[in-house]
Design a protein around this motif. Structure first.
Motif, mmCIF file in Angstrom:
data_model
loop_
_atom_site.group_PDB
_atom_site.id
_atom_site.type_symbol
_atom_site.label_atom_id
_atom_site.label_comp_id
_atom_site.label_asym_id
_atom_site.label_seq_id
_atom_site.Cartn_x
_atom_site.Cartn_y
_atom_site.Cartn_z
ATOM 1 N N TYR A 116 42.557 4.744 -22.485
ATOM 2 C CA TYR A 116 41.665 5.873 -22.237
ATOM 3 C C TYR A 116 41.004 6.364 -23.516
ATOM 4 O O TYR A 116 39.847 6.776 -23.496
ATOM 5 C CB TYR A 116 42.443 7.017 -21.572
ATOM 6 C CG TYR A 116 41.561 8.178 -21.186
ATOM 7 C CD1 TYR A 116 40.716 8.100 -20.080
ATOM 8 C CD2 TYR A 116 41.539 9.349 -21.943
ATOM 9 C CE1 TYR A 116 39.883 9.159 -19.728
ATOM 10 C CE2 TYR A 116 40.716 10.414 -21.597
ATOM 11 C CZ TYR A 116 39.880 10.308 -20.492
ATOM 12 O OH TYR A 116 39.057 11.362 -20.157
ATOM 13 N N ALA A 171 35.469 7.335 -11.576
ATOM 14 C CA ALA A 171 34.173 6.765 -11.968
ATOM 15 C C ALA A 171 33.038 7.734 -11.653
ATOM 16 O O ALA A 171 32.135 7.939 -12.474
ATOM 17 C CB ALA A 171 33.945 5.437 -11.247
ATOM 18 N N GLU A 203 40.127 5.413 -8.140
ATOM 19 C CA GLU A 203 39.323 4.986 -9.289
ATOM 20 C C GLU A 203 37.854 5.364 -9.095
ATOM 21 O O GLU A 203 37.165 5.690 -10.064
ATOM 22 C CB GLU A 203 39.468 3.473 -9.489
ATOM 23 C CG GLU A 203 40.848 3.075 -10.008
ATOM 24 C CD GLU A 203 41.099 1.582 -9.946
ATOM 25 O OE1 GLU A 203 42.030 1.115 -10.636
ATOM 26 O OE2 GLU A 203 40.378 0.880 -9.199
ATOM 27 N N PHE A 261 42.479 3.048 -15.209
ATOM 28 C CA PHE A 261 41.042 2.987 -14.941
ATOM 29 C C PHE A 261 40.291 2.459 -16.162
ATOM 30 O O PHE A 261 39.421 1.593 -16.050
ATOM 31 C CB PHE A 261 40.523 4.380 -14.560
ATOM 32 C CG PHE A 261 39.027 4.462 -14.469
ATOM 33 C CD1 PHE A 261 38.353 4.003 -13.348
ATOM 34 C CD2 PHE A 261 38.274 4.988 -15.515
ATOM 35 C CE1 PHE A 261 36.962 4.072 -13.264
ATOM 36 C CE2 PHE A 261 36.896 5.063 -15.438
ATOM 37 C CZ PHE A 261 36.234 4.602 -14.311
ATOM 38 N N PHE A 269 36.649 -0.809 -7.300
ATOM 39 C CA PHE A 269 37.553 0.308 -7.564
ATOM 40 C C PHE A 269 38.290 0.745 -6.302
ATOM 41 O O PHE A 269 37.767 0.648 -5.190
ATOM 42 C CB PHE A 269 36.777 1.513 -8.115
ATOM 43 C CG PHE A 269 36.260 1.349 -9.513
ATOM 44 C CD1 PHE A 269 36.928 0.574 -10.450
ATOM 45 C CD2 PHE A 269 35.091 1.986 -9.915
ATOM 46 C CE1 PHE A 269 36.451 0.422 -11.738
ATOM 47 C CE2 PHE A 269 34.598 1.854 -11.197
ATOM 48 C CZ PHE A 269 35.283 1.059 -12.122
ATOM 49 N N LYS A 296 40.740 -1.198 -16.549
ATOM 50 C CA LYS A 296 39.991 -1.948 -15.548
ATOM 51 C C LYS A 296 38.522 -2.051 -15.945
ATOM 52 O O LYS A 296 37.824 -2.998 -15.576
ATOM 53 C CB LYS A 296 40.121 -1.271 -14.187
ATOM 54 C CG LYS A 296 39.623 -2.128 -13.024
ATOM 55 C CD LYS A 296 40.109 -1.611 -11.696
ATOM 56 C CE LYS A 296 39.729 -2.537 -10.564
ATOM 57 N NZ LYS A 296 40.270 -2.076 -9.262
ATOM 58 N N CYS A 297 38.051 -1.065 -16.712
ATOM 59 C CA CYS A 297 36.662 -1.084 -17.189
ATOM 60 C C CYS A 297 36.497 -1.952 -18.433
ATOM 61 O O CYS A 297 35.385 -2.102 -18.948
ATOM 62 C CB CYS A 297 36.200 0.337 -17.493
ATOM 63 S SG CYS A 297 35.980 1.369 -16.026
ATOM 64 N N SER A 319 46.807 7.161 -14.433
ATOM 65 C CA SER A 319 45.702 6.634 -13.622
ATOM 66 C C SER A 319 44.435 6.500 -14.460
ATOM 67 O O SER A 319 43.670 5.534 -14.316
ATOM 68 C CB SER A 319 45.432 7.555 -12.430
ATOM 69 O OG SER A 319 46.529 7.581 -11.554
#
Length: 269
Positions: A63, A23, A19, A54, A15, A57-58, A50
């Motif tokens: 979201y 997290a 990020e 994030f 991250f 990316k997970c 953002s």
């Protein structure tokens, strides 16, 4: 994806600083309030875009999907039911932890920590799985400034007595308390004036003749799944207690600096 928090922890190092802020919020969040992108973005001073990046990316589409799975994870609704065998193994670990907790003697921990921090040299004796723990103990404690050496060879244990004096501390690890090489080496260490600590699951009166401290750890043999548990686990629990206590000592600041230096040196390698 039911393992949402472990998943975040697994990729945490990849991250960006921003990020990591996001997290950290979700990993340590104990609030059950509004987790909408608008609310969280205001709380963390990040943009909603953002949060979306994030989430992707997970491993989520966005979201919305991330927060849906996060809430399910938090409530436990999305966890798979473990098999009876897995439950029994986890229960065995929990029982061992409970037993370990009942054996904790804080005054004794203070005394052993004093040996570890005040003696100029520390030697750890152990064979087999106990020797493996001794090596792990060496690697951890040397990083915070303890001059420590692990010895797992029985011949070197015997020869090492010529190096011992009152400025040394010797820790013997024997689960059964019957490892002759370790016990005999501790007796020799005591004659040389060294401070002697025995870590074992067996308590015998005769140990008091040559040990300054006898640190007991929990046994796993009587557990329903005792054979499935690593023999090192109960010993490592006690070592963690000692390590944690050293981290809180007044003189730890110097050791902490050494630890950081050691980590930087390892990273450079």
């Amino acid at each position: 994806m039911e393992n949402i928090i472990p998943q975040m922890e697994a990729i945490y190092s990849s991250f960006t600083p921003l990020e990591k802020t996001i997290a950290d919020f979700f990993i340590h969040n104990d609030e059950k309030k509004d987790l909408s992108s608008k609310s969280v973005s205001k709380k963390l001073f990040v943009s909603e875009a953002s949060l979306s990046r994030f989430a992707k990316k997970c491993g989520y589409k966005g979201y919305r999907e991330f927060i849906f799975c996060y809430k399910q994870y938090e409530s436990g609704m999305n966890r798979q039911q473990a098999s009876d065998n897995i439950k029994l193994v986890f229960n065995s670990y929990q029982e061992l932890l409970n037993k370990s907790y009942s054996l904790i003697d804080e005054a004794q921990i203070e005394r052993i920590v004093k040996i570890l921090t005040e003696k100029k040299r520390i030697y750890v004796y152990g064979k087999g799985s106990s020797g493996t723990v001794g090596t792990e103990m060496k690697l951890r404690f040397m990083r915070i400034g303890v001059n420590i050496e692990a010895i797992t060879d029985e011949h070197i244990m015997k020869m090492n007595s010529v190096l011992l004096d009152g400025e040394c501390g010797v820790i013997g690890i024997s689960i059964s308390g019957k490892t002759e090489t370790v016990i005999d080496s501790l007796k020799a260490a005591k004659k040389c004036g060294a401070a002697v600590v025995l870590m074992t699951s067996r308590k015998e009166k005769k140990f008091e003749d040559f040990c300054d401290e006898i640190m007991l750890f929990a046994v796993k043999e009587n557990l329903e799944r005792g054979k499935d548990i690593s023999p090192q686990f109960p010993i490592l629990v006690m070592i963690d207690m000692l390590y944690s206590r050293i981290l809180r000592t007044e003189g730890f600041r110097r050791r902490e600096t050494l630890h950081e230096y050691t980590m930087e040196a390892l990273d450079e390698k």
